[in-house]
Scaffold this motif. Structure first.
Motif, PDB file in Angstrom:
ATOM      1  N   LEU A  29      58.020  41.859  42.282  1.00 48.96           N
ATOM      2  CA  LEU A  29      59.131  42.813  42.610  1.00 48.96           C
ATOM      3  C   LEU A  29      58.352  43.938  43.350  1.00 48.96           C
ATOM      4  CD1 LEU A  29      61.127  42.843  39.088  1.00 48.96           C
ATOM      5  CD2 LEU A  29      61.771  41.867  41.406  1.00 48.96           C
ATOM      6  N   ASP A  30      57.156  44.601  42.873  1.00 52.37           N
ATOM      7  CA  ASP A  30      56.436  45.566  43.498  1.00 52.37           C
ATOM      8  C   ASP A  30      55.260  45.460  44.647  1.00 52.37           C
ATOM      9  OD1 ASP A  30      54.793  44.740  41.649  1.00 52.37           O
ATOM     10  OD2 ASP A  30      54.443  46.488  40.652  1.00 52.37           O
ATOM     11  N   CYS A  31      55.010  44.149  44.903  1.00 52.07           N
ATOM     12  CA  CYS A  31      53.778  43.636  45.586  1.00 52.07           C
ATOM     13  C   CYS A  31      54.104  42.363  45.944  1.00 52.07           C
ATOM     14  CB  CYS A  31      52.816  44.078  44.771  1.00 52.07           C
ATOM     15  SG  CYS A  31      52.112  43.151  43.562  1.00 52.07           S
ATOM     16  N   GLU A  32      52.971  41.931  46.586  1.00 54.13           N
ATOM     17  CA  GLU A  32      52.904  40.324  46.977  1.00 54.13           C
ATOM     18  C   GLU A  32      51.354  39.909  46.723  1.00 54.13           C
ATOM     19  OE1 GLU A  32      56.304  39.723  50.472  1.00 54.13           O
ATOM     20  OE2 GLU A  32      54.125  39.822  51.054  1.00 54.13           O
ATOM     21  N   GLU A  33      51.163  38.693  46.230  1.00 55.05           N
ATOM     22  CA  GLU A  33      49.841  38.338  45.986  1.00 55.05           C
ATOM     23  C   GLU A  33      49.106  37.225  46.592  1.00 55.05           C
ATOM     24  OE1 GLU A  33      47.705  37.197  41.764  1.00 55.05           O
ATOM     25  OE2 GLU A  33      49.870  37.433  41.615  1.00 55.05           O
ATOM     26  N   PHE A  34      48.010  37.149  47.003  1.00 53.42           N
ATOM     27  CA  PHE A  34      47.339  36.170  47.537  1.00 53.42           C
ATOM     28  C   PHE A  34      46.177  35.832  46.776  1.00 53.42           C
ATOM     29  CE2 PHE A  34      43.907  34.446  50.199  1.00 53.42           C
ATOM     30  CZ  PHE A  34      44.528  33.282  50.648  1.00 53.42           C
ATOM     31  N   TYR A  35      46.157  34.583  46.110  1.00 49.94           N
ATOM     32  CA  TYR A  35      44.853  34.179  45.320  1.00 49.94           C
ATOM     33  C   TYR A  35      44.518  32.869  45.735  1.00 49.94           C
ATOM     34  CZ  TYR A  35      41.971  33.420  41.167  1.00 49.94           C
ATOM     35  OH  TYR A  35      40.742  33.161  40.682  1.00 49.94           O
ATOM     36  N   TRP A  36      43.176  32.672  46.084  1.00 49.33           N
ATOM     37  CA  TRP A  36      42.803  31.484  46.920  1.00 49.33           C
ATOM     38  C   TRP A  36      41.254  31.139  46.163  1.00 49.33           C
ATOM     39  CZ3 TRP A  36      40.486  30.778  52.098  1.00 49.33           C
ATOM     40  CH2 TRP A  36      40.509  29.390  52.540  1.00 49.33           C
ATOM     41  N   ILE A 103      46.101  41.952  46.712  1.00 54.53           N
ATOM     42  CA  ILE A 103      47.578  42.297  46.675  1.00 54.53           C
ATOM     43  C   ILE A 103      48.051  43.552  47.453  1.00 54.53           C
ATOM     44  CG2 ILE A 103      47.799  41.837  44.030  1.00 54.53           C
ATOM     45  CD1 ILE A 103      46.949  44.636  43.373  1.00 54.53           C
ATOM     46  N   PHE A 104      49.235  43.290  48.103  1.00 57.10           N
ATOM     47  CA  PHE A 104      49.601  44.122  49.081  1.00 57.10           C
ATOM     48  C   PHE A 104      50.971  44.370  48.900  1.00 57.10           C
ATOM     49  CE2 PHE A 104      48.653  39.999  50.234  1.00 57.10           C
ATOM     50  CZ  PHE A 104      49.891  39.250  50.666  1.00 57.10           C
ATOM     51  N   ALA A 122      54.077  43.547  39.041  1.00 58.16           N
ATOM     52  CA  ALA A 122      52.638  43.061  38.583  1.00 58.16           C
ATOM     53  C   ALA A 122      51.587  43.997  39.279  1.00 58.16           C
ATOM     54  CB  ALA A 122      52.560  41.637  39.038  1.00 58.16           C
ATOM     55  N   TYR A 123      51.657  44.836  40.159  1.00 56.94           N
ATOM     56  CA  TYR A 123      50.721  45.392  40.841  1.00 56.94           C
ATOM     57  C   TYR A 123      49.700  46.307  39.889  1.00 56.94           C
ATOM     58  CZ  TYR A 123      48.639  48.467  44.366  1.00 56.94           C
ATOM     59  OH  TYR A 123      47.534  49.096  45.345  1.00 56.94           O
ATOM     60  N   ILE A 127      45.889  45.136  38.784  1.00 57.96           N
ATOM     61  CA  ILE A 127      44.731  45.874  39.022  1.00 57.96           C
ATOM     62  C   ILE A 127      43.858  45.930  37.572  1.00 57.96           C
ATOM     63  CG2 ILE A 127      43.864  48.584  39.322  1.00 57.96           C
ATOM     64  CD1 ILE A 127      45.943  48.450  41.582  1.00 57.96           C
ATOM     65  N   LEU A 128      44.747  46.302  36.547  1.00 60.78           N
ATOM     66  CA  LEU A 128      43.967  46.336  35.327  1.00 60.78           C
ATOM     67  C   LEU A 128      43.339  45.203  34.735  1.00 60.78           C
ATOM     68  CD1 LEU A 128      47.032  48.064  32.957  1.00 60.78           C
ATOM     69  CD2 LEU A 128      44.820  49.079  33.918  1.00 60.78           C
ATOM     70  N   LEU A 129      43.965  43.883  35.151  1.00 62.06           N
ATOM     71  CA  LEU A 129      43.198  42.601  34.909  1.00 62.06           C
ATOM     72  C   LEU A 129      42.037  42.531  35.690  1.00 62.06           C
ATOM     73  CD1 LEU A 129      43.488  39.590  33.478  1.00 62.06           C
ATOM     74  CD2 LEU A 129      44.630  38.992  35.510  1.00 62.06           C
ATOM     75  N   GLU A 130      41.810  42.836  36.650  1.00 57.53           N
ATOM     76  CA  GLU A 130      40.840  42.538  37.714  1.00 57.53           C
ATOM     77  C   GLU A 130      39.607  43.746  37.260  1.00 57.53           C
ATOM     78  OE1 GLU A 130      39.868  40.266  39.731  1.00 57.53           O
ATOM     79  OE2 GLU A 130      41.797  39.292  39.744  1.00 57.53           O
TER      80      GLU A 130
END
Length: 186
Positions: A29-36, A103-104, A122-123, A127-130
């Motif tokens: 809802l508040d960002c987009e995420e790329f994980y690879w 994340i962006f 999730a933004y 950040i907290l998880l990372e």
């Protein structure tokens, strides 16, 4: 999967590999995420350096863009322009798994399948998880350094004791030899 092999004993070799990665963006809802996860732990030689360049279809907000890199790596992510980022890696050790997470702002990627929409804010959680992962990695590194220092200090003490006993043995041997020479000389 991409498999690449090239044998070269005469110098450095560079490869340029370009391809599109589809359906990898998760829209929150508040960002987009790329994980690879782009390197698995199945290569048997160190890689001195390499770079990954990511091109996005729409403008990135550099104030909210965050980059997280995972693995035993030395790396840095830089923003080349409003649609392009580059991650430079140095001294990648063999058999090291490496992944990236970006994340962006939402709407950088306009079309995301419904299966890739989380419905969550999730933004801050990412950040907290990372940050938590980073702290755990730092603690592991500190523990490794501490254990290494304890082992090194133990080895130093052991060698001091060993050489002390060796010195005492030699001293006693020399004294015994002199005592025996004096007894034989009488």
């Amino acid at each position: 999967d991409l498999t690449l092999f090239y044998s070269n004993e005469e110098g450095n070799v560079a490869f340029l590999i370009e391809y599109d990665i589809n359906d990898v963006i998760v829209k929150h809802l508040d960002c987009e995420e790329f994980y690879w996860s782009f390197l698995r732990n199945n290569f048997d030689q160190d890689i001195p350096s390499f770079s990954l360049r990511f091109h996005f279809p729409n403008r990135l907000n550099t104030n909210t863009f965050k980059s997280f890199l995972h693995g035993d790596i030395t790396s840095k992510t830089i923003i080349l322009d409003t649609k392009t980022i580059q991650t430079n890696f140095n001294k990648l050790k063999k058999n090291t798994e490496v992944s990236v997470r970006f994340i962006f702002d939402k709407d950088v990627i306009l079309s995301v399948s419904s299966a890739k929409q989380s419905g969550l804010n999730a933004y801050q959680d990412i950040i907290l998880l990372e940050d938590e992962k980073l702290q755990i990695d730092k603690q592991k590194e500190e523990q490794t350094i501490l254990i290494t220092n304890v082992i090194m200090n133990f080895c130093k003490v052991f060698l001091v004791i060993l050489f002390s006993f060796w010195g005492l043995f030699l001293l006693k041997f020399c004294r015994q030899k002199k005592t025996n020479e004096k007894k034989e000389g009488l």
